[in-house]
Design an enzyme around this catalytic site. Sequence first.
Site, PDB file in Angstrom:
ATOM      1  N   ASN A 282     -10.244   0.202  -0.040  1.00  0.00           N
ATOM      2  CA  ASN A 282      -8.778   0.216   0.033  1.00  0.00           C
ATOM      3  C   ASN A 282      -8.223  -0.356  -1.279  1.00  0.00           C
ATOM      4  O   ASN A 282      -8.389  -1.532  -1.559  1.00  0.00           O
ATOM      5  CB  ASN A 282      -8.359  -0.635   1.239  1.00  0.00           C
ATOM      6  CG  ASN A 282      -6.858  -0.798   1.379  1.00  0.00           C
ATOM      7  OD1 ASN A 282      -6.095  -0.542   0.451  1.00  0.00           O
ATOM      8  ND2 ASN A 282      -6.433  -1.251   2.544  1.00  0.00           N
TER       9      ASN A 282
ATOM     10  N   HIS B 216      -3.352   6.998   2.685  1.00  0.00           N
ATOM     11  CA  HIS B 216      -3.867   5.722   2.205  1.00  0.00           C
ATOM     12  C   HIS B 216      -5.268   5.535   2.779  1.00  0.00           C
ATOM     13  O   HIS B 216      -5.501   5.746   3.964  1.00  0.00           O
ATOM     14  CB  HIS B 216      -2.922   4.608   2.673  1.00  0.00           C
ATOM     15  CG  HIS B 216      -3.399   3.233   2.353  1.00  0.00           C
ATOM     16  ND1 HIS B 216      -4.063   2.925   1.193  1.00  0.00           N
ATOM     17  CD2 HIS B 216      -3.310   2.069   3.057  1.00  0.00           C
ATOM     18  CE1 HIS B 216      -4.364   1.643   1.184  1.00  0.00           C
ATOM     19  NE2 HIS B 216      -3.919   1.105   2.310  1.00  0.00           N
TER      20      HIS B 216
ATOM     21  N   CYS C 292       0.815  -1.226   0.000  1.00  0.00           N
ATOM     22  CA  CYS C 292       0.000   0.000   0.000  1.00  0.00           C
ATOM     23  C   CYS C 292       0.845   1.271   0.000  1.00  0.00           C
ATOM     24  O   CYS C 292       0.352   2.348  -0.335  1.00  0.00           O
ATOM     25  CB  CYS C 292      -0.934   0.005   1.203  1.00  0.00           C
ATOM     26  SG  CYS C 292      -1.920  -1.484   1.297  1.00  0.00           S
TER      27      CYS C 292
END
Length: 317
Positions: free
Chosen positions: A274, A244, A110
């Site tokens: 996500n 994020h 990520c």
Amino acid sequence: MSIKVLGTGFYVPQRVVTNDDLANMVETSDEWITQRVGVRERRVSTDETAADFAIGAAFEALEASGVSVEEIDLIIAASITSETICPTVAGAVQQKIGASCPAFDINSACSGFLFALDTAVSYIMRGNIRNALVIGAERLSKIVNWTDRNTCVIFGDGAGACVVAPGENYLSSVISTEGGDSVLKIPGYSGASPFYKGITEDPFIFMDGQETFKFAVSRIVRDIKYVAEKAGISLDEIDHVVTHQANIRIIEYASKRLKIPMEKFFVNIDKYGNTSAASVPIALAELDRSGRLKRGDNVVMSAFGGGLSSAACIIKW
Ligand code: UT7
């Protein structure tokens, strides 16, 4: 000398999967997902790959930047879900947009987009190249176990990109890794060698949610304080925070701990979930299109996740 951002872009697949759709597949509810994670819906690929998303985002970023394909000297893509290990996502983009520059992928889960951006900055600062196309692209639906409610409600697919060039606007950055697989792990294909006696695992995302949550909050706070101090600006002088998009509660904790009001945090987790390495560049591209960004604004970006990894930077817009 560092860099400036010339243009941003993003691309998400058409298919919307709502929380109610998931409640028909696993034991969950729209209420639980909305309250505990902040996701209302996510985009899921029906026939496109991470490379296809990357190509869509790249075309948009190129158009927004006014830079021609011939002027792109480097393409870096961050992805953990490339359909092929070789060619890479960046290689697929290079071919499709008609560029002839070097192109390679980075895997830092990520945090990957910010690792890729930092890498592009290094090349630009060395003077080797002028314009770089930096991308984060994921088809996480490929590695999600769709029968596991702990993970399948969280993730989504998409890509974001930006074109960067020499400038003075990358004020500071940090990247970090804490190796280990007990908190977050995505096993790869272990092959079919008759000689290999190692462990073969399901190729799905394993995540200890609570440990990842604690790691995320501590790293956002630590990294943002660090890059602000390194850039010589106070937290009050930060105009926009693009983190994020993993859990709205992580963002809210960060806002509280840093004493930076929620209004400064860009949030789109409700629409996309996500999207790992694609999360920060999609959010940046949407912020760019929102009309809220003004020249000279201090934009902080912060990411965390598998690795375990984290990264942050400050860009003067
Ligand atoms: O991108 C990489 C970085 N990733 C992250 O930053 C993710 C960080 N972690 C998180 O966002 C959260 O930990 C999760 C969203 C993954 C989980 O939320 P949580 O509030 O930590 O839930 P939990 O795992 O502590 O589970 C609480 C309860 C449990 O039930 P009991 O044992 O209390 O009866 C779970 O079984 O919620 C249950 N649960 C669910 N219920 C309905 C877990 N998943 C679900 C679900 N629907 N989807």
